[in-house]
Design an enzyme around this catalytic site. Sequence first.
Site, PDB file in Angstrom:
ATOM      1  N   ASP A 110       0.763  -1.269   0.397  1.00  0.00           N
ATOM      2  CA  ASP A 110       0.075   0.347   0.104  1.00  0.00           C
ATOM      3  C   ASP A 110       1.060   1.290  -0.186  1.00  0.00           C
ATOM      4  O   ASP A 110       2.194   1.639   0.212  1.00  0.00           O
ATOM      5  CB  ASP A 110      -1.115   0.053   1.409  1.00  0.00           C
ATOM      6  CG  ASP A 110      -1.987  -1.289   1.625  1.00  0.00           C
ATOM      7  OD1 ASP A 110      -1.991  -1.554  -0.138  1.00  0.00           O
ATOM      8  OD2 ASP A 110      -2.865  -1.608   2.314  1.00  0.00           O
ATOM      9  N   TYR A 166       5.262 -10.468   5.793  1.00  0.00           N
ATOM     10  CA  TYR A 166       4.858  -9.038   6.811  1.00  0.00           C
ATOM     11  C   TYR A 166       5.821  -8.674   8.025  1.00  0.00           C
ATOM     12  O   TYR A 166       5.389  -9.014   9.421  1.00  0.00           O
ATOM     13  CB  TYR A 166       3.882  -8.535   6.743  1.00  0.00           C
ATOM     14  CG  TYR A 166       3.202  -8.352   5.164  1.00  0.00           C
ATOM     15  CD1 TYR A 166       3.379  -6.801   4.499  1.00  0.00           C
ATOM     16  CD2 TYR A 166       3.265  -9.023   4.461  1.00  0.00           C
ATOM     17  CE1 TYR A 166       3.569  -6.436   3.672  1.00  0.00           C
ATOM     18  CE2 TYR A 166       2.988  -8.903   2.662  1.00  0.00           C
ATOM     19  CZ  TYR A 166       3.323  -7.992   2.526  1.00  0.00           C
ATOM     20  OH  TYR A 166       2.710  -7.430   0.957  1.00  0.00           O
TER      21      TYR A 166
END
Length: 557
Positions: A110, A166
């Site tokens: 993002d 992540y």
Amino acid sequence: MAAASPPPSPPSAKRPKMSSSSDPEADAEPTSPSAAGADPGQPRRPRYKRRKVAILLGYCGAGYQGMQKNPGARTIEGDLEEALYQAGAVPEADRAAPRRYDWARAARTDKGVSAAAQVVSGRFYVDPPGFIDRLNAQLAPQIRAYGYVRVTNSFNAKKFCDRRRYLYLLPVFALDPSAHPDREAVMASMGSGSELTKCLECSERGRKVPGVMGREGKPPSPGESGADAPLEGTVDSHDESGSIGAAKCDPTILDGGNTSAHGELGLSSNEKLDLPVSGNGTDSGNAELGSNSVVDAIPSDASIGNEEDKVEATATEEKVQGSNGEEKLPTKSDFSYTDEVKERLNRILKYYVGTHNFHNFTTRTKAEDPAAKRFIISFAADRVVSLDGIDFIRCEVVGQSFMLHQIRKMIGLAVAVMRNCAPESIYDVAFRKDVNLNVPTAPEVGLYLDECMFTSYNKKWKDSHEAVSMEPYCEEAEEFKVKYIFPHIAVMEHKEGAVALWLHSLNHRNYPDFRYMETAGAEAKIGAEVAADAEAKVGAEADSIEEVQMPNDNVSE
């Protein structure tokens, strides 16, 4: 009599596919002088082939609108495609046409999200030697290619990636219910003997954001827009060592842990990291990180009304009135990431493990969409790292794939539960298809892609191709994180209070679904009472009918 023909020579052994460390000259195909347009007297120039390769790289997401290419926006993919063309890996005919060279990315990050180990694939001209150096020469310093690996013709970085890891660096003070409280919590604590303090610096930070303060908002002057705007009272001046001074806003900042060696692709437990910061000021020290405006510190999915609620939750008084009318100065919190807090947070994070319908943890994906079902392999927060005086919890999540904002929303709801804004029982309905919840989205600055894994591919092609792995480049990736990703996370919290501002929005006005369990329970109770009343009424009517008919029956008998 004709002479016997010589026996055929055995076929040459097939050369294994090599990576950026190999010598490609043997693969070069010489072309004729006429075809090359060169003088017959000049040495012939080799003609190179396109190779299907996987490029391993890292980048800091500051100043970029995400990984995926988006017209009119500055993206990592857009800069990388242009750099590949400038480096000679893509011909003029295929410029700005990634489908022509089988472009694919392993993960799509993002806006503002960084990556320590991203993988992209395609057909490129990687010869002659020095391709990675030529590519890095065309890229910004905050985007670094570590190397490339020769892969099969059918390889696709997105489809062949088994799992992605992540990391989210969450400040420890985010779990403290008394740190950066919203207005409702401050008002409710009045007269209780344990009043919550109000944040002056967060109020000043919010007032620097044009358009979110309503009538009280003061837009910055032309010289104060974006990252160049000086934020008063947010960051102390640099000392002689060049490190950033301690932030004044949050009284819960701790002193960090013990210094220890870096682990592979991560930091060891309770590690304190000294960040390289320029002595010329915060802005100059982060000039090569790109410009992130103050607005980036605000969650992207929050409305203007929510932003007003954020700043309203902070007061302009420097002192707080106690229950007896005396003025109380803000006190330093002794909150820390104890074993008890760690056990509770990890218990909450385990709710996400397994296959669930995550339609409440993303946007633009309906509950009926099969894509809403995702498989989370593990989610844990067992380590604490110290970046420039702020302790961060290292939240590690591994999954097959993730949707837009999914990880940030998972972190957001977990923080809301840890701060007692929402009950832990909300997870009983969070994954139900018939329940729609408005889940908070944590700031993007603390999130980065740590590794993309290709376990099945590496196992299948281990005899003919090199493994697509970050193992040969783990030291380079660690250096890149220390130089770019970690300083960006620390500076954004020191300078703009990315997480601190977001914490003020976690209240029942902005997120009424925090009380879903109470509302659903009340509705169920009311429904049960109505059903019981209806049943009792029907039973009473039946009894009255029997009472009227009873004498007749007796008479007949």
